[in-house]
Design a protein around this motif. Structure first.
Motif, PDB file in Angstrom:
ATOM      1  N   GLU A  61      -1.877 -12.479  13.349  1.00 43.86           N
ATOM      2  CA  GLU A  61      -2.261 -13.313  12.279  1.00 43.86           C
ATOM      3  C   GLU A  61      -1.943 -12.448  10.942  1.00 43.86           C
ATOM      4  OE1 GLU A  61      -2.802 -16.343  12.141  1.00 43.86           O
ATOM      5  OE2 GLU A  61      -3.060 -16.862  14.309  1.00 43.86           O
ATOM      6  N   GLY A  62      -1.555 -13.234   9.783  1.00 40.50           N
ATOM      7  CA  GLY A  62      -1.240 -12.486   8.561  1.00 40.50           C
ATOM      8  C   GLY A  62       0.160 -11.714   8.575  1.00 40.50           C
ATOM      9  N   VAL A  63       0.275 -11.478   7.210  1.00 39.19           N
ATOM     10  CA  VAL A  63       1.391 -10.799   7.007  1.00 39.19           C
ATOM     11  C   VAL A  63       1.198  -9.162   6.687  1.00 39.19           C
ATOM     12  CG1 VAL A  63       3.161 -10.293   5.028  1.00 39.19           C
ATOM     13  CG2 VAL A  63       2.245 -12.539   5.549  1.00 39.19           C
ATOM     14  N   THR A  64       2.000  -8.394   7.385  1.00 41.43           N
ATOM     15  CA  THR A  64       1.586  -6.793   7.592  1.00 41.43           C
ATOM     16  C   THR A  64       1.467  -6.225   6.114  1.00 41.43           C
ATOM     17  OG1 THR A  64       2.832  -6.725   9.793  1.00 41.43           O
ATOM     18  CG2 THR A  64       2.179  -4.595   8.474  1.00 41.43           C
ATOM     19  N   MET A 136      -6.700 -10.979   5.129  1.00 47.41           N
ATOM     20  CA  MET A 136      -5.962 -10.674   6.375  1.00 47.41           C
ATOM     21  C   MET A 136      -5.374 -11.599   7.348  1.00 47.41           C
ATOM     22  SD  MET A 136      -6.425  -7.091   6.609  1.00 47.41           S
ATOM     23  CE  MET A 136      -7.597  -5.888   6.148  1.00 47.41           C
ATOM     24  N   TYR A 137      -5.500 -12.888   6.876  1.00 46.03           N
ATOM     25  CA  TYR A 137      -5.117 -13.813   7.956  1.00 46.03           C
ATOM     26  C   TYR A 137      -4.262 -15.099   7.313  1.00 46.03           C
ATOM     27  CZ  TYR A 137      -8.310 -12.782  11.647  1.00 46.03           C
ATOM     28  OH  TYR A 137      -8.761 -11.835  12.912  1.00 46.03           O
ATOM     29  N   GLN A 138      -3.953 -14.579   6.054  1.00 46.58           N
ATOM     30  CA  GLN A 138      -2.750 -15.468   5.314  1.00 46.58           C
ATOM     31  C   GLN A 138      -1.279 -15.386   5.762  1.00 46.58           C
ATOM     32  OE1 GLN A 138      -4.218 -14.816   1.536  1.00 46.58           O
ATOM     33  NE2 GLN A 138      -5.998 -16.095   1.457  1.00 46.58           N
ATOM     34  N   ASN A 139      -0.786 -16.326   6.120  1.00 48.78           N
ATOM     35  CA  ASN A 139       0.642 -16.213   6.542  1.00 48.78           C
ATOM     36  C   ASN A 139       1.465 -16.444   5.531  1.00 48.78           C
ATOM     37  OD1 ASN A 139      -0.009 -15.498   9.261  1.00 48.78           O
ATOM     38  ND2 ASN A 139      -0.751 -17.373   9.611  1.00 48.78           N
TER      39      ASN A 139
END
Length: 270
Positions: A61-64, A136-139
């Motif tokens: 999940e999320g964007v690195t 941390m979980y936002q795509n």
């Protein structure tokens, strides 16, 4: 954003906070120095950020880029704060605040300190960290709000760290014994460290607002600012300083902004 992975993370970080505070309490009971929890306060946020970073990575999940940025900023803030408080408190024994709190206890120590120190600080830590966890979980890709938030973080971090550094240098000079610190950033605000702390958490909230779900975490910086202004920060410290420093501190109150920085006034307020 997928809700289920985030809920798993919220449970995982709650467990991480419980373990962290439990270990801290065990150490404090053994050494009879509960002020160690002040050192762990900043480090606890690093534990939460690291836990969220690992769990979000495992879950895909999320964007690195955002995950790394949020982890780095939280770690920078938490490690600096923990190190500063450790150096400030080292060798000084129990903090008078905790000593006074313990004197109120009429029963077993363990349930008392668990309720009034470790549980209370642990759930506040978890609540305030919500923007970090959600981010941390936002795509979504890193956008303008992300970089505005990072820039705002730099402002808050500098106020907090420079303010602490200036105060520690002031206290280290024996010639300043009994005097009021009114120089540098302390001439622009009575609490540059608290102001900077508040700005840091609003900046992390702003980073989380890169996705609409971040708006739901506004309670975190709002509650942190409330604590800094009205509870354990500004209000408590100013009551103590007014009793200890008397007229000199009263003059300082009249000339210097209570929170938001501005040039010191040339004449007392009426």
């Amino acid at each position: 954003m997928n809700l289920v992975p985030l809920l798993v993370n919220l449970g995982g970080t709650a467990l991480a906070v419980a373990v962290t505070m439990g270990l801290t309490m065990a150490y404090a009971l053994r050494t009879r120095t509960h002020s160690i929890v002040d050192v762990v306060w900043g480090l606890g946020f690093v534990v939460i950020a690291a836990t969220s970073f690992v769990l979000s990575g495992v879950q895909g999940e999320g964007v690195t880029g955002r995950r790394v940025l949020v982890l780095a900023l939280t770690a920078l803030w938490g490690l600096r704060l923990g190190t500063y408080i450790f150096r400030r408190n080292h060798g000084k024994g129990e903090d008078p605040r905790y000593a006074a709190l313990l004197r109120r206890n009429k029963g077993p120590v363990l349930p008392f300190v668990l309720r009034y120190i470790y549980f209370s600080q642990g759930w506040i830590m978890w609540l305030v960290s919500l923007p970090v966890q959600v981010a941390m979980y936002q795509n979504v890709s890193l956008g303008v709000l992300t970089w505005i938030g990072a820039a705002l973080f730099a402002v808050g971090f500098l106020f907090e760290s420079v303010g602490d550094w200036q105060l520690s240098r002031f206290k280290a000079d024996p010639a300043n014994q009994g005097k009021v610190m009114d120089r540098g950033l302390w001439g622009w605000t009575r609490h540059p460290n608290y102001f900077g702390d508040s700005v840091v958490w609003w900046s992390l909230f702003l980073i989380a607002c890169s996705h609409w779900t971040g708006l739901l975490t506004v309670i975190a910086p709002a509650f942190m600012t409330h604590l800094l202004l009205n509870r354990s920060g500004k209000a408590l410290l100013e009551r103590q300083m007014s009793r200890r420093r008397g007229p000199e501190y009263t003059t300082y109150l009249q000339h210097t902004s209570g929170f938001f920085p501005r040039p010191p006034k040339k004449s007392p307020t009426t």
